[in-house]
Write an enzyme that holds these catalytic residues in place. Sequence first.
Site, PDB file in Angstrom:
ATOM      1  CE  LYS A   1      -4.044  -2.396   2.416  1.00 27.77           C
ATOM      2  NZ  LYS A   1      -5.444  -1.229   1.358  1.00 27.77           N
TER       3      LYS A   1
ATOM      4  CG  ASN B   1      -9.860  -6.116   2.082  1.00 28.89           C
ATOM      5  OD1 ASN B   1      -9.786  -5.028   2.321  1.00 28.89           O
ATOM      6  ND2 ASN B   1      -9.967  -6.423   1.279  1.00 28.89           N
TER       7      ASN B   1
ATOM      8  N   GLY C   1      -9.364  -0.504   4.042  1.00 30.94           N
ATOM      9  CA  GLY C   1     -10.232   0.875   4.081  1.00 30.94           C
ATOM     10  C   GLY C   1      -8.862   1.710   3.810  1.00 30.94           C
ATOM     11  CG  PHE C   2      -8.398   3.879  -0.177  1.00 30.84           C
ATOM     12  CD1 PHE C   2      -8.372   2.802  -0.351  1.00 30.84           C
ATOM     13  CD2 PHE C   2      -9.183   4.186  -0.222  1.00 30.84           C
ATOM     14  CE1 PHE C   2      -8.833   1.876  -1.438  1.00 30.84           C
ATOM     15  CE2 PHE C   2     -10.080   3.972  -1.439  1.00 30.84           C
ATOM     16  CZ  PHE C   2      -9.477   3.130  -2.021  1.00 30.84           C
TER      17      PHE C   2
ATOM     18  CB  SER D   1     -12.014  -0.096  -2.586  1.00 21.21           C
ATOM     19  OG  SER D   1     -11.659  -0.683  -1.208  1.00 21.21           O
TER      20      SER D   1
ATOM     21  CG  ASN E   1     -11.796  -3.426  -5.658  1.00 19.15           C
ATOM     22  OD1 ASN E   1     -10.590  -4.176  -4.414  1.00 19.15           O
ATOM     23  ND2 ASN E   1     -10.686  -2.848  -5.656  1.00 19.15           N
TER      24      ASN E   1
ATOM     25  N   GLY F   1      -9.736 -13.813  -7.863  1.00 15.71           N
ATOM     26  CA  GLY F   1      -9.860 -15.721  -8.248  1.00 15.71           C
ATOM     27  C   GLY F   1      -8.935 -16.596  -9.427  1.00 15.71           C
TER      28      GLY F   1
END
Length: 332
Positions: free
Chosen positions: A68, A113, A116-117, A179, A250, A294
């Site tokens: 990230k 997950n 949240g950035f 997201s 996503n 996937g």
Amino acid sequence: MNLNKLGIFLAHLVPPEFSNKLSLEGLKFLYNLGILSSVNSKIPGDKNIESLGLNFSNKIGLAGGLDKNADYFHVLGKLGFGFIEVGTLTLKPQKGNLKPRVHRFAKERNIVNSLGFNNVGVYEGLKNIEKNKPFYNGVLGVSIGKSKETKIENAFKDYLHLIDYVYDQADYIAINISSPNTENLRELSSENYFKDLIEKIMNKKEQLNIGASKNKPFVLKISPDESKRNLEKIFTSCMEFNVDGLILNNSSINHKKNLKGGISGNYIREISENNLIFAKNFCGDEISLISSGGIMTSNDVAKRIDLGAELVQLYSGFIFSGTDLLKESLEI
Ligand SMILES: Cc1cc2nc3c(=O)[nH]c(=O)nc-3n(C[C@H](O)[C@H](O)[C@H](O)COP(=O)(O)O)c2cc1C
């Protein structure tokens, strides 16, 4: 037990978010000792793939969200990825949502997950990119997203500022509006906002491209939970404004786990395949398609490429199978 399997076994003994950090630090340690490339010395690579107007050594990339803050892409690059997407970065640093916010289901090979950035913000992120880029020779994507506190009506301003920050350093820019863990973010793909947003972003790109006299590719990362009707609208606007590529897709909020957040891994294999088929049918060769979601085996990689993906991105598959998946995939 080989080194890869041992690493995965040990990493999966501790809570997921901590284990990611630990594994990445472990890789960095090996990298600093100068022995990381020798661990994977058999990786073929160097296949010279052209996509998005860029040259890739192979079609297999690392998806957004593992690195990230752009701390590790030079290390991960040594494992053999053809490209790595760092981020998602926001304008200001963010802590993200409350922990625990990453749940692994090892038997099913799924992850849920709700991060949240969480990130150090684009200013620090850019410093990391500048520091580590000289030691990386793959393609570097930088993923950008709206801050939690930015109102949806002003989201476009975040993206335009973020583009200014990362334009010079990114080989491509990934616009993340998909997201599920930032409230309202996915509204940006609705009729109310999408066309206007993508037009503003692509105008910005044109201005910057003229100054730089080159074409910096911009790709859009899409949610797997869009209706077919809305996907058609999104694809139509993307083609109208010459978006270079689409990342499909996503994580998904359509799951039955009693947990907040998006599911990744095995569970979204089929939906990601179907979205890829749908996009290929609708867009033909007008937009480069990058498949994510996937991809857990080298057969999945081969299938996505057969279905029309120019590039693929791993995330959960890499978490559960480590470099074995990468090695097998590079051999196909
Ligand atoms: C823990 C975690 C964090 C993620 N963070 C991001 C992110 O910051 N930005 C992004 O574009 N995607 C993010 N993703 C989504 C992945 O990049 C990928 O698109 C998704 O997991 C589907 O691929 P997979 O099924 O191979 O995992 C994240 C996924 C996970 C599991």
